[in-house]
Design a protein around this motif. Structure first.
Motif, PDB file in Angstrom:
ATOM      1  N   ALA A  12       0.835  -1.208   0.000  1.00 27.80           N
ATOM      2  CA  ALA A  12       0.000   0.000   0.000  1.00 27.80           C
ATOM      3  C   ALA A  12       0.864   1.249   0.000  1.00 27.80           C
ATOM      4  O   ALA A  12       0.543   2.234  -0.668  1.00 27.80           O
ATOM      5  CB  ALA A  12      -0.929  -0.012   1.212  1.00 27.80           C
ATOM      6  N   LEU A  13       1.959   1.206   0.726  1.00 30.52           N
ATOM      7  CA  LEU A  13       2.883   2.335   0.746  1.00 30.52           C
ATOM      8  C   LEU A  13       3.401   2.619  -0.663  1.00 30.52           C
ATOM      9  O   LEU A  13       3.411   3.767  -1.113  1.00 30.52           O
ATOM     10  CB  LEU A  13       4.039   2.044   1.704  1.00 30.52           C
ATOM     11  N   GLY A  14       3.804   1.579  -1.379  1.00 27.10           N
ATOM     12  CA  GLY A  14       4.268   1.742  -2.764  1.00 27.10           C
ATOM     13  C   GLY A  14       3.176   2.275  -3.671  1.00 27.10           C
ATOM     14  O   GLY A  14       3.419   3.126  -4.530  1.00 27.10           O
ATOM     15  N   ALA A  15       1.953   1.787  -3.482  1.00 29.78           N
ATOM     16  CA  ALA A  15       0.835   2.245  -4.319  1.00 29.78           C
ATOM     17  C   ALA A  15       0.540   3.724  -4.092  1.00 29.78           C
ATOM     18  O   ALA A  15       0.333   4.477  -5.054  1.00 29.78           O
ATOM     19  CB  ALA A  15      -0.405   1.406  -4.029  1.00 29.78           C
ATOM     20  N   PHE A  16       0.536   4.161  -2.848  1.00 27.89           N
ATOM     21  CA  PHE A  16       0.246   5.574  -2.572  1.00 27.89           C
ATOM     22  C   PHE A  16       1.409   6.483  -2.961  1.00 27.89           C
ATOM     23  O   PHE A  16       1.193   7.629  -3.352  1.00 27.89           O
ATOM     24  CB  PHE A  16      -0.167   5.772  -1.123  1.00 27.89           C
ATOM     25  N   ALA A  91       8.408  21.114  -5.575  1.00 26.53           N
ATOM     26  CA  ALA A  91       9.790  20.668  -5.362  1.00 26.53           C
ATOM     27  C   ALA A  91       9.909  19.899  -4.044  1.00 26.53           C
ATOM     28  O   ALA A  91      10.540  18.829  -4.000  1.00 26.53           O
ATOM     29  CB  ALA A  91      10.736  21.871  -5.358  1.00 26.53           C
ATOM     30  N   PHE A  92       9.306  20.402  -2.983  1.00 26.36           N
ATOM     31  CA  PHE A  92       9.375  19.715  -1.698  1.00 26.36           C
ATOM     32  C   PHE A  92       8.655  18.368  -1.740  1.00 26.36           C
ATOM     33  O   PHE A  92       9.099  17.403  -1.124  1.00 26.36           O
ATOM     34  CB  PHE A  92       8.806  20.591  -0.577  1.00 26.36           C
ATOM     35  N   GLU A  93       7.538  18.308  -2.450  1.00 28.77           N
ATOM     36  CA  GLU A  93       6.817  17.032  -2.582  1.00 28.77           C
ATOM     37  C   GLU A  93       7.668  16.016  -3.335  1.00 28.77           C
ATOM     38  O   GLU A  93       7.718  14.844  -2.957  1.00 28.77           O
ATOM     39  CB  GLU A  93       5.473  17.245  -3.278  1.00 28.77           C
ATOM     40  N   LEU A  94       8.338  16.455  -4.397  1.00 29.33           N
ATOM     41  CA  LEU A  94       9.184  15.534  -5.159  1.00 29.33           C
ATOM     42  C   LEU A  94      10.318  14.994  -4.294  1.00 29.33           C
ATOM     43  O   LEU A  94      10.586  13.787  -4.296  1.00 29.33           O
ATOM     44  CB  LEU A  94       9.754  16.223  -6.406  1.00 29.33           C
ATOM     45  N   VAL A  95      10.979  15.857  -3.545  1.00 24.91           N
ATOM     46  CA  VAL A  95      12.058  15.412  -2.658  1.00 24.91           C
ATOM     47  C   VAL A  95      11.514  14.422  -1.629  1.00 24.91           C
ATOM     48  O   VAL A  95      12.147  13.400  -1.333  1.00 24.91           O
ATOM     49  CB  VAL A  95      12.724  16.628  -1.979  1.00 24.91           C
ATOM     50  N   THR A  96      10.332  14.695  -1.108  1.00 24.49           N
ATOM     51  CA  THR A  96       9.719  13.798  -0.133  1.00 24.49           C
ATOM     52  C   THR A  96       9.403  12.445  -0.747  1.00 24.49           C
ATOM     53  O   THR A  96       9.688  11.401  -0.145  1.00 24.49           O
ATOM     54  CB  THR A  96       8.435  14.441   0.435  1.00 24.49           C
ATOM     55  N   LEU A  97       8.820  12.440  -1.938  1.00 23.69           N
ATOM     56  CA  LEU A  97       8.485  11.169  -2.596  1.00 23.69           C
ATOM     57  C   LEU A  97       9.735  10.353  -2.906  1.00 23.69           C
ATOM     58  O   LEU A  97       9.756   9.135  -2.720  1.00 23.69           O
ATOM     59  CB  LEU A  97       7.681  11.429  -3.872  1.00 23.69           C
ATOM     60  N   ILE A  98      10.776  11.029  -3.362  1.00 27.96           N
ATOM     61  CA  ILE A  98      12.028  10.320  -3.652  1.00 27.96           C
ATOM     62  C   ILE A  98      12.630   9.771  -2.365  1.00 27.96           C
ATOM     63  O   ILE A  98      13.051   8.607  -2.306  1.00 27.96           O
ATOM     64  CB  ILE A  98      13.023  11.244  -4.386  1.00 27.96           C
ATOM     65  N   LEU A 100      11.131   9.024   0.533  1.00 24.08           N
ATOM     66  CA  LEU A 100      10.320   7.913   1.035  1.00 24.08           C
ATOM     67  C   LEU A 100      10.531   6.652   0.209  1.00 24.08           C
ATOM     68  O   LEU A 100      10.632   5.549   0.759  1.00 24.08           O
ATOM     69  CB  LEU A 100       8.838   8.298   1.033  1.00 24.08           C
ATOM     70  N   SER A 101      10.610   6.802  -1.095  1.00 18.11           N
ATOM     71  CA  SER A 101      10.802   5.647  -1.970  1.00 18.11           C
ATOM     72  C   SER A 101      12.148   4.976  -1.727  1.00 18.11           C
ATOM     73  O   SER A 101      12.235   3.747  -1.641  1.00 18.11           O
ATOM     74  CB  SER A 101      10.694   6.061  -3.443  1.00 18.11           C
TER      75      SER A 101
END
Length: 190
Positions: A12-16, A91-98, A100-101
């Protein structure tokens, strides 16, 4: 059991994360479209129509001035300033997504989950406010027709989906197993 028991949470983490990234792309397209159609004060004499592609406004100055009245948009008439706040959000969302991934891929996400929870909470609130701003753009008095209306809707959609995906990520990162009788259970391991 701890590691195998949380495979659904890991999935689920990967899906979100994937959903948030796809919404991020939608938001990027919408914001780039709005930024591209903005007129700088220095080019006012060269422009023939304002922000509207539907012909509702003939004054770029009037369109930019109307945008400055929208809650959340910078009150500057320079195009580099109007959407600056939202570019930083993306930009902050992208850094966060990267981040977390990467941490989820190497299995170290649980060690820093509290920090990510705090940061995602802030980002979620920012994206809710951003969605409100892009939904309000349709109400500017000089009309935002054509492509710009579609771009503002695309931004609003992306911002809403990102906020919802961030809320789901907050829930998943905060998930902790119950301690069972006999000491079974333990910390979550992604």
């Amino acid at each position: 059991m701890a590691k195998e028991g949380f495979a659904p949470i890991r999935s689920a983490l990967g899906a979100f994360l994937a959903l948030a990234f796809m919404a991020w792309i939608l938001s990027l397209i919408g914001l780039a479209g709005l930024q591209r159609s903005c007129y700088d004060i220095s080019t006012l004499g060269q422009a023939t129509s304002g922000l509207s592609t539907g012909g509702e406004s003939t004054s770029p100055f009037a369109s930019n001035l109307a945008l400055t009245g929208i809650r959340g948009l910078n009150r500057s008439l320079e195009c580099s300033d109007v959407y600056r706040y939202y570019w930083f959000m993306l930009a902050f969302e992208l850094v966060t997504l990267i981040g977390l991934s990467v941490l989820a891929a190497v299995g170290l996400l649980a060690a820093s989950a509290l920090s990510w929870l705090a940061w995602l909470t802030v980002l979620t609130l920012l994206f809710i406010q951003g969605a409100d701003t892009f939904l309000a753009i349709k109400n500017i008095p000089y009309g935002l027709g054509g492509r710009n209306y579609a771009y503002s809707r695309l931004c609003a959609t992306g911002w809403i989906i990102i906020a919802l995906a961030n809320l789901a990520l907050i829930f998943l990162l905060g998930w902790r197993p119950r301690k069972l009788r006999g000491g079974a259970g333990g910390p979550i391991k992604y």
